[in-house]
Structures are given as structure tokens and as C-alpha cells.
Design a protein around this motif. Structure first.
Motif, mmCIF file in Angstrom:
data_model
loop_
_atom_site.group_PDB
_atom_site.id
_atom_site.type_symbol
_atom_site.label_atom_id
_atom_site.label_comp_id
_atom_site.label_asym_id
_atom_site.label_seq_id
_atom_site.Cartn_x
_atom_site.Cartn_y
_atom_site.Cartn_z
ATOM 1 N N ASN A 247 16.646 3.734 -10.662
ATOM 2 C CA ASN A 247 15.517 4.043 -9.786
ATOM 3 C C ASN A 247 15.872 5.169 -8.825
ATOM 4 N N GLY A 248 17.118 5.135 -8.310
ATOM 5 C CA GLY A 248 17.542 6.212 -7.413
ATOM 6 C C GLY A 248 17.589 7.543 -8.123
ATOM 7 N N ILE A 249 18.093 7.546 -9.374
ATOM 8 C CA ILE A 249 18.169 8.795 -10.132
ATOM 9 C C ILE A 249 16.783 9.353 -10.391
ATOM 10 N N VAL A 250 15.907 8.505 -10.931
ATOM 11 C CA VAL A 250 14.557 8.953 -11.278
ATOM 12 C C VAL A 250 13.791 9.392 -10.039
ATOM 13 N N GLY A 251 13.876 8.582 -8.992
ATOM 14 C CA GLY A 251 13.140 8.922 -7.767
ATOM 15 C C GLY A 251 13.612 10.218 -7.153
ATOM 16 N N MET A 252 14.934 10.372 -7.045
ATOM 17 C CA MET A 252 15.475 11.595 -6.462
ATOM 18 C C MET A 252 15.131 12.818 -7.297
ATOM 19 N N VAL A 253 15.203 12.675 -8.618
ATOM 20 C CA VAL A 253 14.879 13.812 -9.491
ATOM 21 C C VAL A 253 13.435 14.241 -9.301
ATOM 22 N N VAL A 495 15.951 5.253 0.343
ATOM 23 C CA VAL A 495 15.640 6.675 0.524
ATOM 24 C C VAL A 495 14.465 7.085 -0.350
ATOM 25 N N VAL A 496 14.471 6.630 -1.626
ATOM 26 C CA VAL A 496 13.379 6.990 -2.535
ATOM 27 C C VAL A 496 12.035 6.490 -1.993
ATOM 28 N N ALA A 497 11.978 5.205 -1.645
ATOM 29 C CA ALA A 497 10.710 4.628 -1.184
ATOM 30 C C ALA A 497 10.254 5.270 0.129
ATOM 31 N N THR A 498 11.167 5.449 1.072
ATOM 32 C CA THR A 498 10.767 6.001 2.375
ATOM 33 C C THR A 498 10.385 7.477 2.275
ATOM 34 N N GLN A 499 11.050 8.219 1.362
ATOM 35 C CA GLN A 499 10.663 9.622 1.182
ATOM 36 C C GLN A 499 9.245 9.738 0.628
ATOM 37 N N LEU A 500 8.915 8.839 -0.288
ATOM 38 C CA LEU A 500 7.560 8.852 -0.837
ATOM 39 C C LEU A 500 6.540 8.514 0.253
ATOM 40 N N LEU A 501 6.873 7.568 1.130
ATOM 41 C CA LEU A 501 5.972 7.239 2.239
ATOM 42 C C LEU A 501 5.883 8.388 3.227
ATOM 43 N N LYS A 502 7.001 9.045 3.476
ATOM 44 C CA LYS A 502 7.024 10.152 4.440
ATOM 45 C C LYS A 502 6.137 11.301 3.971
ATOM 46 N N ARG A 503 6.087 11.510 2.646
ATOM 47 C CA ARG A 503 5.279 12.615 2.126
ATOM 48 C C ARG A 503 3.782 12.377 2.322
ATOM 49 N N ILE A 557 4.659 -6.939 -1.483
ATOM 50 C CA ILE A 557 4.867 -6.509 -2.865
ATOM 51 C C ILE A 557 6.346 -6.636 -3.203
ATOM 52 N N ALA A 558 6.621 -7.309 -4.302
ATOM 53 C CA ALA A 558 7.997 -7.398 -4.785
ATOM 54 C C ALA A 558 8.363 -6.068 -5.434
ATOM 55 N N LEU A 559 9.285 -5.363 -4.818
ATOM 56 C CA LEU A 559 9.753 -4.085 -5.341
ATOM 57 C C LEU A 559 11.117 -4.356 -5.971
ATOM 58 N N THR A 560 11.139 -4.638 -7.279
ATOM 59 C CA THR A 560 12.323 -5.209 -7.905
ATOM 60 C C THR A 560 12.677 -4.506 -9.202
ATOM 61 N N ALA A 561 13.937 -4.673 -9.609
ATOM 62 C CA ALA A 561 14.400 -4.118 -10.883
ATOM 63 C C ALA A 561 14.335 -5.133 -12.015
ATOM 64 N N SER A 562 13.875 -6.343 -11.733
ATOM 65 C CA SER A 562 13.780 -7.379 -12.765
ATOM 66 C C SER A 562 12.429 -7.281 -13.466
ATOM 67 N N ALA A 563 12.493 -7.073 -14.789
ATOM 68 C CA ALA A 563 11.254 -6.884 -15.556
ATOM 69 C C ALA A 563 10.862 -8.113 -16.355
ATOM 70 N N ILE A 581 7.802 -2.841 -10.570
ATOM 71 C CA ILE A 581 9.123 -2.783 -11.187
ATOM 72 C C ILE A 581 9.756 -1.407 -11.002
ATOM 73 N N LYS A 582 11.015 -1.411 -10.590
ATOM 74 C CA LYS A 582 11.821 -0.197 -10.531
ATOM 75 C C LYS A 582 12.514 0.012 -11.883
ATOM 76 N N PRO A 583 12.747 1.248 -12.311
ATOM 77 C CA PRO A 583 12.428 2.508 -11.644
ATOM 78 C C PRO A 583 10.971 2.891 -11.846
#
Length: 602
Positions: A247-253, A495-503, A557-563, A581-583
């Protein structure tokens, strides 16, 4: 060393021999207990019959005026008293039911031998009674062979001795008046008892071994279920462990790509990183999807969608790759399709994406085409035929039977090199089509391309679907005055989630665990909570339970990596309002959280 080998072999054989002995002893003990239970009533019936019928049989002698009656009745009364003694010992569990009937029959033979030695006018009636007694015993009793041999030996020895040495009657007269039937009955008695006893033991052995097999199968079933649960738990854990950094990789990219788009010269390395991240995410999703489908955790979610928009978006997804390879990509969609179809567009998109992706991958020149045409229509549903055809390398006949198998590899040699295909795409597509109550077909010839086809029957409507405003057109200044709490122990995901909110100029607070999230919620008012499930100190489930006590209505909202579906069901039952679900990519993130903030997507 040879001695050691012989010693080990001997011990192995000895262990196997001892195990067989233990198994045999266990079976014999169980059979003895089973035989005692099964013969309890017949043994008692045998004793009661002679207890009652012996005195009654003396009536025949009384009516015929035979003075033998005055010897017979007291003898039978005495034998009855002995039988009652055996009953008493049996009731006290001193002797078993089989022992009681055995002692009874042996005692009666001794009394019968005494009676045969007394004067008789005729042995006919006595021989008839003795013969009937043996027949009755053979029909009722289920004895071990040794009991029957002892009783028969007593009869065969005592009867002739009593007549020959004590009675005034000769043995010849005894045999002529029916004694031959008495002796024949005693001679055959052990054989009859052995047959009936062995039949009962054989039936019990079949039931016993069947029970053993059932128990073994039950143990294997338990082991298999435990292995399945372990596999599911492992995949659930790996899902979380893989998706969290992914999720960090995809979000940052995606965040960096949006910044690169504003520069004059985009970074090619960043594009490569984005492609690799997207590919890794697709592989992870394929593995988890296949596991969920096989575990029957995937349920179709029919929703209305516009087929023309649906196929147009799919085509635009593959246009860059087709242009890159210099092949023609054609989507031939029947123009007479209704403006609204009802089905699981996500799963349908997954199937078509897998097929088109493979077609482009294995086509070096020529074209890839998706044909969608109407086959039949009723007032309630329309049947569509989907066909993905390419002019690629094709699939050899020898490989076609297993092409839909899990992790199947197909190697085909072209003019310049060999190409190997491997993965889960076709296996997943086949299983998804099965969920649609259909099946996928393959036609292919090596060197001339392939054609995959399937048919679906979908409900439809002639009413068009109202268009939606593109998500990216929602400007930050149109966002209402809200505040969001983000709880996650992974700093990259924060960082990914807060950056998206900041935008989108959305204020937020962050928490590193469930306890911090709960403490912050007690101090501040939030319009939405994004909560990870697995965190130290306090997990998301417990934190949500506590927050619900403070505010039952706030969206969480459950923001989770479990699918996995069972994790989602647990979360929704624990008070969560949604499960994301993340990513994820930014567009999906905004599309999911905006409705909880009261932002209508038109």
C-alpha cells in the motif's frame, strides 16, 4: 553394521508384531463385551424356559400313568432350584450371561443322565424331550466353541454310561426308542454353535473395522480441515503483511506520479516503479482471489451498469499496451445492447481483463479483438456471447487440457524465441465464470492464435443510467468542513492516507494504535474514523467498540490489508461502518470515503 541392521529390522518387526497383538487383544475384548450384551436376553430366555418347561413336561408322564413321574418331578424341581442359584449369581454379576446358560445346560445334562438311569416304561418321551432341548439350545445360544464342546461331550458320555452301568435297560433299546436322535443332536450341536457364533463375530468384525476406518477418515478429515484453516490463516496473515508495505509503494507512486505530470520531463524510472507496483498488486490479488473462490467466500454482487461505458473504459485501459506492441485492439460491441445491464461488473471486468491481457501478451503482430453480441433476449434477461480472439502464438493441443489449471505453464517456441506463460489469470477466470453459472471455452491452433468464449445471461433494463460526475472534478474547496481521524501503526500507510486527505484540504489527526485513537476521540469531534484492524497496544476491533460507546453514529471505516470475507464479517459485526482494503489507488479511496462525509458523487 550388519548386526545393527538385523537388530533394527527385528525391532521394527517386533514393534509391528506387538501392535498387531494389541489390536487383536483390543478386538477380542470388545467382541466379548459385544457378545455378552447381544446374548443377554437369549441366555436368560434359555434358563427361564427350562426352569418352567421341565416341571411341566412331567405332566405327560402323570397323565399316562407312568410311575416315572414321581422321580421326574422332584428331580426337575431340584434342577430348577440350581438354575435359580445361577440366576442369583448372574444378577450379582458374579458370572456372565453366557456362563449362566453354560452352567445351566451342563447341570441339566447331569440331571438328565440321572433320570435316564431310572426305570422307564419307554424312553420315547424322554428322548423326544432331550432332542428338543438340544435343538432349542442350538437355535437360541451363541456360545464360544469350547462351551459347546464341553456340553456335547457331557451328553455323549454321561447318557450312555448312565444307561449302560446303572439302568436295567440296554443301550440298544435306548437307541431304538429315540436315543440315536439325542446323540446325533449332541454331536452336531458344536458345529451349529460354531457357525452361528462365527457369523456374529464376523459381522461384528466388519462393523468394528468399518468403525475404525470411519474414525481414521474422521481424523484425516479433521487434519484436512485444520490444514485448510491453517492455509486460510496463513494467507490472511500474508495478505496483511504483503499488502501493508505494498500500500505504501502504490500510494507513494501515485502521489509522485501526480507531481511528475506537472513537470516538463517525467521520470522514466518512476514510471517503471509504478508498473512494477501495479504488477505486484495484481499478482497478490490473483493469489488471494483464487483462494477466496476455492473457499466459496466470493459472492457475486449484481449492480446496474452501462455496458458501453464499461467496455469503453476497459479498452482505454489496454490501448497503451497494444500501441506499444504495435498490434490492433478491437472492441466490437453489439450496438443493440440495452443501455443498462445488471451484474457484477467488477468480476466480469476481472474475467475480460485476464483474457485480453493474455491475448496482448502472447500476440506479437496482428490483432486482439473482443466481440460482444446478443444471442437471445427475454423480457427479464439478455444472453450475451463474449469472445476474445487473437492472432498470437496459439496454444499447443497437448497443453490445452490443463490451460485453466492453477499455476499452469505453457511454453511455445516462436521464430525467434520461446515464450512462457504462467499465473492464475485463466484459473481465476474459469472459476468466476462458474459463479455466473456458465463455462469458458477455448479454441486454439499453435501459430494461428487463440479464441476464448463464454456466454452470460444478465438481467437488463431499457432505462439509461444517470451519468456520474467524474471524481477528479470535485475540487478541494467544495469539500464540507469535516475532520478525520486516521489510526494506523504503519507510518508509510499513515503518510499515504494523510497526503490524500491533505490534497483535498481535509483536516485530520493521526493515531499509532487503537488506544491513541480512543483517547483522541474522547477529546475531539470527528466526522469520520479510518481505523486499521491490527495494531499494537489496542487493536481496531476493541478501539471501535469503545468509540461506539461514545458515539454510536460516527462512521468508522476499517482501512485494512486483510481481504478475507470472515475478517470483513467480523469487522462489520463489531461496529464498523465500512471495509476498505489496502493497497488502493487515490480515485478508489476518495470514491469510498466521500459518501460517508456527505459528499454526493453525481
Amino acid at each position: 553394521m550388519p548386526f545393527l541392521g538385523v537388530f533394527l529390522k527385528f525391532n521394527v518387526q517386533k514393534g509391528s508384531y506387538l501392535k498387531d497383538i494389541q489390536y487383536s487383544e483390543s478386538f477380542e475384548q470388545l467382541w466379548k463385551e459385544e457378545a455378552e450384551v447381544r446374548t443377554r436376553i437369549p441366555n436368560r430366555l434359555f434358563c427361564v424356559t427350562f426352569l418352567i418347561c421341565n416341571p411341566l413336561s412331567s405332566i405327560a408322564f402323570f397323565l399316562s400313568g407312568d410311575p416315572f413321574f414321581y422321580t421326574l418331578l422332584p428331580t426337575h424341581l431340584l434342577s430348577g432350584a440350581v438354575i435359580l442359584g445361577y440366576f442369583f449369581l448372574h444378577s450379582r454379576k458374579v458370572i456372565s450371561g453366557q456362563q449362566m446358560s453354560f452352567y445351566t445346560f451342563a447341570t441339566l445334562i447331569c440331571f438328565y443322565a440321572f433320570l435316564l438311569s431310572r426305570p422307564h416304561l419307554s424312553y420315547v418321551q424322554s428322548c423326544l424331550n432331550l432332542t428338543l432341548a438340544v435343538i432349542f439350545a442350538a437355535l437360541v445360544l451363541r456360545w464360544p466353541l469350547r462351551y459347546a464342546l464341553v456340553v456335547s461331550a457331557l451328553g455323549l458320555v454321561l447318557y450312555p454310561l448312565a444307561i449302560h452301568f446303572v439302568s436295567d435297560t440296554t443301550l440298544i433299546s435306548f437307541f431304538e426308542q429315540g436315543g440315536v436322535f439325542v446323540m446325533a443332536g449332541h454331536f452336531l450341536f458344536p458345529f451349529v454353535v460354531k457357525l452361528s457364533y462365527n457369523e456374529g463375530k464376523r459381522n461384528f468384525y466388519f462393523r468394528y473395522t468399518l468403525q475404525q476406518q470411519n474414525e481414521a477418515l474422521e481424523r484425516q478429515k479433521t487434519i484436512a480441515e485444520q490444514a485448510t484453516r491453517a492455509k486460510t490463516d496463513f494467507l490472511s496473515m500474508m495478505s496483511h503483511e504483503i499488502r501493508t508495505p505494498l500500500n505504501g509503494i502504490v500510494g507513494m507512486v501515485h502521489l509522485m506520479m501526480q507531481e511528475e505530470e506537472n513537470r516538463d520531463k517525467p521520470n522514466d524510472l518512476l514510471k517503471t516503479l509504478k508498473f512494477s507496483a501495479d504488477h505486484l498488486m495484481a499478482v497478490v490479488n490473483d493469489v488471494l482471489d483464487f483462494n477466496k473462490i476455492n473457499s466459496n467466500h466470493v459472492v457475486l454482487d449484481p449492480q446496474p451498469f452501462n455496458p458501453f461505458d464499461f467496455f469503453d473504459i476497459l479498452k482505454k485501459t489496454f490501448d497503451p499496451k497494444a500501441d506499444e506492441k504495435g498490434i490492433s485492439l478491437v472492441f466490437a460491441i453489439d450496438p443493440s445492447l440495452p443501455p443498462q445491464l445488471i451484474g457484477d461488473r467488477l468480476r466480469l471486468s476481472q474475467v475480460i481483463t485476464n483474457l485480453v491481457h493474455n491475448a496482448i501478451k502472447f500476440t506479437a503482430r496482428g490483432s486482439v479483438a473482443l466481440h460482444v453480441r446478443e444471442v437471445a433476449r427475454t423480457p427479464g434477461a439478455i444472453t450475451l456471447n463474449f469472445e476474445v480472439a487473437d492472432t498470437g502464438i496459439g496454444i499447443p493441443k497437448s497443453e490445452q487440457a490443463g490451460i485453466f489449471g492453477i499455476f499452469t505453464q505453457v511454453r511455445v517456441r516462436t521464430h525467434s524465441d520461446s515464450i512462457t506463460g504462467t499465473g492464475l489469470g485463466l484459473a481465476i477466470s474459469k472459476e468466476l465464470i462458474r459463479l455466473f453459472n456458465s463455462e469458458i471455452h477455448l479454441e486454439s491452433e499453435e501459430g494461428k492464435g487463440s479464441k476464448f468464449s463464454f456466454r452470460l445471461s444478465l438481467p437488463y433494463s431499457t432505462e439509461p443510467i444517470a451519468g456520474r460526475q467524474p471524481l477528479q472534478e470535485i475540487a478541494p474547496e467544495t469539500i464540507p468542513d469535516v475532520r478525520i481521524l486516521v489510526a494506523d501503526d504503519n507510518k508509510t500507510n499513515l503518510v499515504v492516507a494523510t497526503q490524500l486527505l491533505k490534497r483535498k484540504n481535509i483536516p485530520y489527526d493521526t493515531a499509532a494504535n487503537g488506544q491513541e485513537a480512543y483517547d483522541l476521540f474522547k477529546q475531539n469531534r470527528y466526522d469520520l474514523v479510518l481505523m486499521d484492524l491490527r495494531m499494537p497496544v489496542m487493536d481496531g476491533f476493541e478501539s471501535t467498540t469503545l468509540i461506539r460507546q461514545l458515539d454510536p453514529a460516527v462512521p468508522i471505516i476499517a482501512l485494512t490489508a486483510s481481504a478475507f470475507e470472515n475478517e470483513k464479517e467480523r469487522a462489520m459485526a463489531s461496529g464498523f461502518s465500512g471495509y476498505f482494503i489496502k493497497p488502493f489507488i487515490p480515485q478508489d479511496f476518495y470514491a469510498y470515503i466521500f459518501p460517508f462525509l456527505g459528499i454526493t458523487l453525481k
